[in-house]
Scaffold this motif. Structure first.
Motif, short mmCIF file in Angstrom:
data_model
loop_
_atom_site.label_atom_id
_atom_site.label_comp_id
_atom_site.label_asym_id
_atom_site.label_seq_id
_atom_site.Cartn_x
_atom_site.Cartn_y
_atom_site.Cartn_z
N MET A 1 -56.19 86.33 23.23
CA MET A 1 -54.85 85.91 22.91
C MET A 1 -54.90 84.82 21.83
O MET A 1 -55.67 83.89 21.90
N VAL A 2 -54.07 84.96 20.83
CA VAL A 2 -54.01 83.99 19.75
C VAL A 2 -53.13 82.83 20.17
O VAL A 2 -52.02 83.03 20.65
N LYS A 3 -53.64 81.64 19.99
CA LYS A 3 -52.86 80.46 20.35
C LYS A 3 -52.16 79.96 19.10
O LYS A 3 -52.76 79.80 18.05
N GLY A 4 -50.87 79.72 19.20
CA GLY A 4 -50.12 79.19 18.07
C GLY A 4 -49.59 80.30 17.18
O GLY A 4 -49.64 81.48 17.50
N ASP A 5 -49.10 79.91 16.03
CA ASP A 5 -48.48 80.82 15.08
C ASP A 5 -49.49 81.22 14.02
O ASP A 5 -50.05 80.36 13.33
N VAL A 6 -49.72 82.53 13.85
CA VAL A 6 -50.67 83.01 12.85
C VAL A 6 -50.17 82.77 11.43
O VAL A 6 -50.96 82.78 10.48
N ASN A 7 -48.88 82.59 11.24
CA ASN A 7 -48.30 82.37 9.91
C ASN A 7 -48.27 80.90 9.51
O ASN A 7 -47.91 80.58 8.38
N LYS A 8 -48.63 80.02 10.41
CA LYS A 8 -48.62 78.59 10.10
C LYS A 8 -49.71 78.31 9.06
O LYS A 8 -50.82 78.85 9.15
N PRO A 9 -49.41 77.50 8.05
CA PRO A 9 -50.42 77.19 7.02
C PRO A 9 -51.68 76.57 7.62
O PRO A 9 -51.62 75.83 8.59
N LYS A 10 -52.81 76.91 7.00
CA LYS A 10 -54.10 76.36 7.42
C LYS A 10 -54.07 74.85 7.24
O LYS A 10 -53.51 74.34 6.28
N GLY A 11 -54.64 74.13 8.18
CA GLY A 11 -54.64 72.67 8.13
C GLY A 11 -55.39 72.12 6.94
O GLY A 11 -56.12 72.84 6.25
N LYS A 12 -55.20 70.85 6.68
CA LYS A 12 -55.87 70.22 5.55
C LYS A 12 -57.34 69.99 5.88
O LYS A 12 -57.70 69.73 7.03
N ASP B 1 -47.19 73.76 1.54
CA ASP B 1 -47.05 74.94 2.41
C ASP B 1 -46.22 74.62 3.65
O ASP B 1 -45.44 75.45 4.11
N MET B 2 -46.37 73.42 4.18
CA MET B 2 -45.63 73.05 5.39
C MET B 2 -44.14 72.85 5.11
O MET B 2 -43.31 73.07 5.99
N ARG B 3 -43.79 72.46 3.87
CA ARG B 3 -42.37 72.30 3.54
C ARG B 3 -41.64 73.63 3.63
O ARG B 3 -40.49 73.68 4.03
N GLY B 4 -42.32 74.72 3.29
CA GLY B 4 -41.70 76.03 3.34
C GLY B 4 -41.88 76.74 4.67
O GLY B 4 -41.37 77.84 4.87
N TYR B 5 -42.59 76.13 5.58
CA TYR B 5 -42.89 76.78 6.86
C TYR B 5 -41.80 76.50 7.89
O TYR B 5 -41.39 75.36 8.08
N VAL B 6 -41.34 77.56 8.52
CA VAL B 6 -40.37 77.43 9.61
C VAL B 6 -41.02 78.05 10.84
O VAL B 6 -41.32 79.24 10.85
N PRO B 7 -41.25 77.24 11.90
CA PRO B 7 -41.89 77.81 13.09
C PRO B 7 -40.97 78.81 13.78
O PRO B 7 -39.75 78.66 13.74
N PRO B 8 -41.55 79.87 14.36
CA PRO B 8 -40.72 80.84 15.08
C PRO B 8 -40.03 80.17 16.26
O PRO B 8 -40.50 79.16 16.79
N LYS B 9 -38.94 80.76 16.69
CA LYS B 9 -38.17 80.20 17.81
C LYS B 9 -39.07 80.07 19.04
O LYS B 9 -39.83 80.97 19.36
N GLY B 10 -38.98 78.94 19.68
CA GLY B 10 -39.79 78.70 20.88
C GLY B 10 -41.14 78.11 20.58
O GLY B 10 -41.89 77.78 21.49
N MET B 11 -41.51 77.97 19.30
CA MET B 11 -42.83 77.41 18.97
C MET B 11 -42.71 76.06 18.29
O MET B 11 -43.66 75.54 17.75
N ALA B 12 -41.53 75.49 18.30
CA ALA B 12 -41.35 74.16 17.71
C ALA B 12 -42.13 73.16 18.54
O ALA B 12 -42.56 73.44 19.65
#
Length: 175
Positions: free
Chosen positions: A1-12, A74-85
């Motif tokens: 199972m993948v934890k978190g959002d796969v579309n979230k930008p890679k960390g710094k 990348d984070m400025r344009g990222y919107v987390p999916p509903k329920g993952m805020a």
């Protein structure tokens, strides 16, 4: 199972992480067929990093700054999916009854002054270790009074919690 959002930008990436990547690439070029002992490789990298001059490190720090800019963009344009805020922890009500101490903590509260007096230069951690050793050397009979006191404190806490309005985060709103 993948934890978190796969579309979230890679960390710094840190300057040291860029340095380790470079070391790994150098290692692959020098010895492409040889497997690497990770523990030994990490130790060698950390020694090389510590021995590096500020000028040598600047290249990697610049890479890290650029990656931080990329991440923030990348984070400025990222919107987390509903329920993952950001969920975060629930705020603790400062007026709620305080959890009771365990038998060990009751014991520690009683014997901490004695240990501090015997070993005046002890740090907090060293004092805790000595108390832990002392607690471990107690017989069940010697532990019983502390366990009974902890049990009484637990019963009082349970009674206080039952009387406390648990749905209140702001007590002034619950009156």
């Amino acid at each position: 199972m993948v934890k978190g959002d796969v579309n979230k930008p890679k960390g710094k990436t840190s300057a040291y992480a860029f340095f380790v990547q470079t070391c790994r690439e150098e290692q692959k070029i020098k010895q492409p067929d040889q497997s690497v002992n990770f523990a030994e490789f990490s130790k060698q990298c950390s020694e090389r990093w510590r021995a590096s001059t500020v000028i040598d490190k600047r290249r990697f720090e610049d890479m890290a700054k650029n990656d931080k800019v990329r991440y923030e963009r990348d984070m400025r344009g990222y919107v987390p999916p509903k329920g993952m805020a950001k969920s975060g922890r629930r705020k603790k009500d400062p007026n709620a009854p305080k959890r009771p101490p365990s038998a060990f903590f009751v014991f520690s509260a009683e014997f901490r002054p004695t240990v501090k007096q015997e070993f005046p230069g002890c740090s907090i951690g060293e004092t805790a270790k000595k108390l832990g050793i002392m607690w471990g050397q107690q017989t069940p009979t010697q532990k019983q009074p502390f366990e009974e006191k902890a049990l009484r404190l637990r019963e009082k806490y349970d009674k206080d919690m039952a009387a406390y309005p648990s749905s209140c985060i702001t007590p002034s709103l619950c009156l």
